[in-house]
Design a protein around this motif. Structure first.
Motif, mmCIF file in Angstrom:
data_model
loop_
_atom_site.group_PDB
_atom_site.id
_atom_site.type_symbol
_atom_site.label_atom_id
_atom_site.label_comp_id
_atom_site.label_asym_id
_atom_site.label_seq_id
_atom_site.Cartn_x
_atom_site.Cartn_y
_atom_site.Cartn_z
ATOM 1 N N HIS A 146 0.795 -1.108 0.088
ATOM 2 C CA HIS A 146 0.080 0.027 -0.129
ATOM 3 C C HIS A 146 0.731 1.375 -0.047
ATOM 4 N N ALA A 195 -1.956 -1.139 -3.875
ATOM 5 C CA ALA A 195 -2.935 -0.469 -3.288
ATOM 6 C C ALA A 195 -2.725 0.892 -2.713
ATOM 7 N N SER A 227 -8.911 4.075 4.138
ATOM 8 C CA SER A 227 -9.716 4.110 2.787
ATOM 9 C C SER A 227 -8.685 3.415 1.802
ATOM 10 N N LEU A 280 -7.825 10.105 -2.774
ATOM 11 C CA LEU A 280 -7.902 8.466 -3.220
ATOM 12 C C LEU A 280 -8.738 8.680 -4.686
ATOM 13 N N VAL A 321 -5.273 -1.350 -7.113
ATOM 14 C CA VAL A 321 -5.134 -1.004 -8.693
ATOM 15 C C VAL A 321 -4.053 -1.880 -9.303
ATOM 16 N N VAL A 371 -10.012 -3.274 -7.508
ATOM 17 C CA VAL A 371 -10.893 -3.479 -6.421
ATOM 18 C C VAL A 371 -11.069 -1.793 -5.946
ATOM 19 N N ALA A 372 -12.549 -1.593 -6.225
ATOM 20 C CA ALA A 372 -12.923 -0.110 -5.945
ATOM 21 C C ALA A 372 -12.852 0.217 -4.428
ATOM 22 N N PRO A 373 -12.944 1.500 -4.088
ATOM 23 C CA PRO A 373 -12.417 1.752 -2.718
ATOM 24 C C PRO A 373 -13.327 1.243 -1.702
ATOM 25 N N PHE A 374 -12.760 0.644 -0.545
ATOM 26 C CA PHE A 374 -13.532 0.293 0.582
ATOM 27 C C PHE A 374 -12.709 0.710 1.791
ATOM 28 N N VAL A 378 -8.428 -0.210 -12.359
ATOM 29 C CA VAL A 378 -8.889 -0.207 -10.668
ATOM 30 C C VAL A 378 -9.442 -1.778 -10.744
ATOM 31 N N LEU A 434 -6.766 7.719 -8.224
ATOM 32 C CA LEU A 434 -7.311 6.501 -9.090
ATOM 33 C C LEU A 434 -7.624 7.218 -10.417
ATOM 34 N N ALA A 474 -8.005 1.434 -2.124
ATOM 35 C CA ALA A 474 -8.514 0.706 -3.399
ATOM 36 C C ALA A 474 -7.245 0.015 -3.891
#
Length: 240
Positions: free
Chosen positions: A192, A236, A223, A198, A227, A214-217, A212, A202, A225
């Motif tokens: 990360h 990440a 937070s 963010l 990529v 995995v979309a932001p979580f 992308v 992205l 994401a």
């Protein structure tokens, strides 16, 4: 979190990251624009990425096209050979035996019981990150695993003080693969990097030819994401 400048890392602390890429020059363009890194020749055909003049990562050419295009996290150790013996005793494997990197230090690659690959770094002249936790630098490594309890036991046995010691401030978490990725995804480490914005980061990733994954979580540590860069290496972005 404020910038963290460090020169010495205890055993088991993430102290360096590098990317194995098909095209290092393309990597320089991608990460230079994304994170504001500058680059200089390092060892062999690798380059060091710098931010504010401080080393923050390395990019290296893949020596074999069958190798994965991947970011690798390295854990500090005062004795790579001794740590390799402990990894084997704990049920892990050694992927690449300890080897000197000029006068910079000694490196090795290992895998845990589930096959997640990580690096070891025994410092010589190069201690690892001089700058971390700042925007555009390493801030966290997450192990996505099928068995978090087994991972805690494996890494806790190797790196107890760094993970569970009374003064530990670990940059290393463990989570189930299925919490973020499809269940069939192999166990792996995800590096990360911290960003200030963010959504903006992205957009830059996509503009530069990345995607992308995995979309932001929201995670317990910020937070996130996931990529990939324009050559397929996953990492990440983390905002906190």
């Amino acid at each position: 979190m404020a910038e963290n400048r460090a020169s010495v890392y205890g055993e088991g602390v993430p102290c360096w990251v590098d990317a194995q890429l098909p095209d290092v020059a393309a990597g320089e363009r991608f990460y230079g624009e994304l994170f504001g890194w500058t680059f200089e020749e390092a060892y062999g055909t690798s380059v060091w990425a710098r931010l504010d003049g401080e080393p923050v990562a390395a990019l290296a050419p893949k020596t074999d096209g069958r190798m994965p295009t991947v970011w690798t996290v390295y854990f500090a150790t005062p004795d790579a050979e001794a740590l390799c013996r402990r990894i084997i005793a704990a049920g892990g494997q050694i992927v690449a035996l300890p080897a000197p990197v000029d006068d910079l230090g000694t490196t090795a690659l290992a895998a845990d019981r589930e096959g997640a690959v990580f690096g070891l770094w025994q410092p010589g002249e190069h201690p690892g990150f001089v700058l971390r936790h700042a925007p555009g630098t390493f801030i966290w490594a997450e192990l996505y695993t099928r068995d978090t309890e087994a991972a805690n036991a494996f890494y806790g046995g190797l790196f107890h003080d760094a993970l569970f010691g009374t003064e530990a401030e670990p940059d290393f978490g463990r989570a189930p693969v299925s919490a973020v990725f499809p269940a069939e995804m192999p166990p792996h480490f995800l590096v990360h990097f911290r960003v200030d914005d963010l959504a903006d980061a992205l957009g830059t990733v996509q503009r530069l030819g990345g995607r992308v994954q995995v979309a932001p979580f929201e995670a317990s540590y910020g937070s996130v994401a996931v990529v990939t860069d324009n050559q397929g290496a996953s990492f990440a972005l983390l905002h906190r």
